[in-house]
Design a protein around this motif. Structure first.
Motif, mmCIF file in Angstrom:
data_model
loop_
_atom_site.group_PDB
_atom_site.id
_atom_site.type_symbol
_atom_site.label_atom_id
_atom_site.label_comp_id
_atom_site.label_asym_id
_atom_site.label_seq_id
_atom_site.Cartn_x
_atom_site.Cartn_y
_atom_site.Cartn_z
ATOM 1 N N PRO A 45 -15.561 8.942 8.070
ATOM 2 C CA PRO A 45 -14.672 9.798 7.413
ATOM 3 C C PRO A 45 -15.597 10.958 6.559
ATOM 4 N N ASP A 46 -15.130 12.169 6.676
ATOM 5 C CA ASP A 46 -15.555 13.353 6.039
ATOM 6 C C ASP A 46 -15.542 13.243 4.618
ATOM 7 N N PRO A 47 -16.614 13.192 3.858
ATOM 8 C CA PRO A 47 -16.708 13.173 2.719
ATOM 9 C C PRO A 47 -16.269 14.280 1.810
ATOM 10 N N ALA A 48 -16.143 15.803 2.517
ATOM 11 C CA ALA A 48 -15.574 16.935 1.944
ATOM 12 C C ALA A 48 -14.016 16.794 2.006
ATOM 13 N N ALA A 49 -13.594 16.030 2.797
ATOM 14 C CA ALA A 49 -11.948 16.299 3.006
ATOM 15 C C ALA A 49 -11.311 15.409 1.979
ATOM 16 N N GLY A 50 -10.422 15.808 1.541
ATOM 17 C CA GLY A 50 -9.714 15.251 0.448
ATOM 18 C C GLY A 50 -9.087 13.999 0.876
ATOM 19 N N THR A 51 -8.567 12.869 -0.052
ATOM 20 C CA THR A 51 -7.943 11.698 0.131
ATOM 21 C C THR A 51 -6.608 11.677 0.277
ATOM 22 N N VAL A 52 -5.792 11.492 1.109
ATOM 23 C CA VAL A 52 -4.300 11.548 1.330
ATOM 24 C C VAL A 52 -3.623 10.197 0.989
ATOM 25 N N ALA A 53 -2.701 10.144 0.193
ATOM 26 C CA ALA A 53 -1.980 8.913 -0.243
ATOM 27 C C ALA A 53 -0.634 8.891 0.314
ATOM 28 N N ASP A 54 -0.126 7.923 1.001
ATOM 29 C CA ASP A 54 1.000 7.885 1.523
ATOM 30 C C ASP A 54 1.924 7.086 0.675
ATOM 31 N N PHE A 55 2.926 7.748 -0.193
ATOM 32 C CA PHE A 55 3.733 7.103 -1.058
ATOM 33 C C PHE A 55 4.707 6.291 -0.374
ATOM 34 N N ALA A 56 5.193 6.317 0.889
ATOM 35 C CA ALA A 56 6.122 5.849 1.359
ATOM 36 C C ALA A 56 5.734 4.249 1.559
ATOM 37 N N ASP A 57 4.545 4.000 1.406
ATOM 38 C CA ASP A 57 4.096 2.543 1.657
ATOM 39 C C ASP A 57 4.156 1.838 0.235
ATOM 40 N N LEU A 58 4.245 2.635 -1.021
ATOM 41 C CA LEU A 58 4.265 1.927 -1.979
ATOM 42 C C LEU A 58 5.760 1.285 -2.307
ATOM 43 N N PRO A 59 5.793 0.184 -3.208
ATOM 44 C CA PRO A 59 7.333 -0.485 -3.127
ATOM 45 C C PRO A 59 7.714 0.391 -4.472
ATOM 46 N N ALA A 60 9.256 0.214 -4.363
ATOM 47 C CA ALA A 60 9.835 1.214 -5.352
ATOM 48 C C ALA A 60 9.673 0.472 -6.646
ATOM 49 N N GLU A 61 9.661 -0.892 -6.692
ATOM 50 C CA GLU A 61 9.533 -1.805 -8.119
ATOM 51 C C GLU A 61 8.363 -2.542 -8.019
ATOM 52 N N PRO A 62 8.012 -2.781 -8.967
ATOM 53 C CA PRO A 62 6.773 -3.702 -9.170
ATOM 54 C C PRO A 62 6.663 -5.128 -8.551
ATOM 55 N N PRO A 63 5.924 -5.798 -8.042
ATOM 56 C CA PRO A 63 6.169 -7.027 -7.339
ATOM 57 C C PRO A 63 6.449 -7.922 -8.677
ATOM 58 N N ALA A 64 7.112 -9.143 -8.246
ATOM 59 C CA ALA A 64 7.662 -9.881 -9.145
ATOM 60 C C ALA A 64 6.494 -10.768 -9.689
ATOM 61 N N THR A 65 6.518 -11.129 -11.067
ATOM 62 C CA THR A 65 5.532 -11.861 -11.585
ATOM 63 C C THR A 65 5.860 -13.279 -11.326
ATOM 64 N N PRO A 66 4.830 -14.071 -10.816
ATOM 65 C CA PRO A 66 5.035 -15.582 -10.281
ATOM 66 C C PRO A 66 5.340 -16.337 -11.418
ATOM 67 N N ALA A 67 6.016 -17.270 -11.172
ATOM 68 C CA ALA A 67 6.773 -18.168 -12.021
ATOM 69 C C ALA A 67 5.415 -18.989 -12.816
ATOM 70 N N LYS A 68 5.393 -19.254 -14.035
ATOM 71 C CA LYS A 68 4.547 -20.161 -14.709
ATOM 72 C C LYS A 68 4.579 -21.307 -14.309
ATOM 73 N N PRO A 69 3.349 -22.125 -14.122
ATOM 74 C CA PRO A 69 3.445 -23.586 -13.836
ATOM 75 C C PRO A 69 4.059 -24.262 -15.140
#
Length: 149
Positions: free
Chosen positions: A40-64
């Motif tokens: 990777p070229d350190p001078a190039a900017g980082t590009v984030a693909d927001f399509a891969d991010l979920p619309a909602e946060p992941p569900a919290t796992p149930a407490k034991p």
């Protein structure tokens, strides 16, 4: 006097190897003859693909589940060859208690008491003994088996 030329030669070889490793474009930067290693070229900017991010946060796992409270609280005392266990059951379920006594001498018979049911809010006293010294003693807990029709 014969050791000085060998020392001079080893210092010369060491300095040449270190110079080759530290120089940009040296032997360490080129793993093979096809060209410099790409990455990777350190001078190039980082590009984030927001399509891969979920619309909602992941569900919290149930407490034991909370650990089930069960079993009488027993205080075991050893006095020479006598063992006394005083038990109190603060829980709503019946507890079957057994006193186990391990004797110190090899010829002395170890003892396991019969099961004693201890109901809710009940107290009981279990005793056991050896002929001579007691090595260890403990109380085991067991749930009563459900009644069969």
């Amino acid at each position: 006097m014969g050791a000085r030329p060998i020392r001079a030669v080893s210092l010369l070889i060491t300095s040449v190897v270190l110079t080759a490793l530290l120089m940009p474009g040296g032997a360490a930067a080129r793993p093979d003859e096809r060209g410099p290693a790409t990455g990777p070229d350190p001078a190039a900017g980082t590009v984030a693909d927001f399509a891969d991010l979920p619309a909602e946060p992941p569900a919290t796992p149930a407490k034991p589940p909370a650990p089930e409270l069960y079993g009488a609280d027993c205080d075991t005392r050893i006095d020479g060859s006598l063992v006394v266990a005083t038990c109190h059951n603060p829980y709503p379920e019946t507890d079957l208690l057994r006193l186990h006594v391990e004797c110190d001498r090899w010829w002395d018979v170890d003892g396991d008491s019969a099961a004693v049911p201890l109901d809710a809010a009940g107290r009981t006293r279990l005793t056991g003994r050896c002929w001579k010294e007691v090595r260890t003693a403990w109380v085991s807990h067991e749930r009563p088996s459900p009644p069969t029709d």
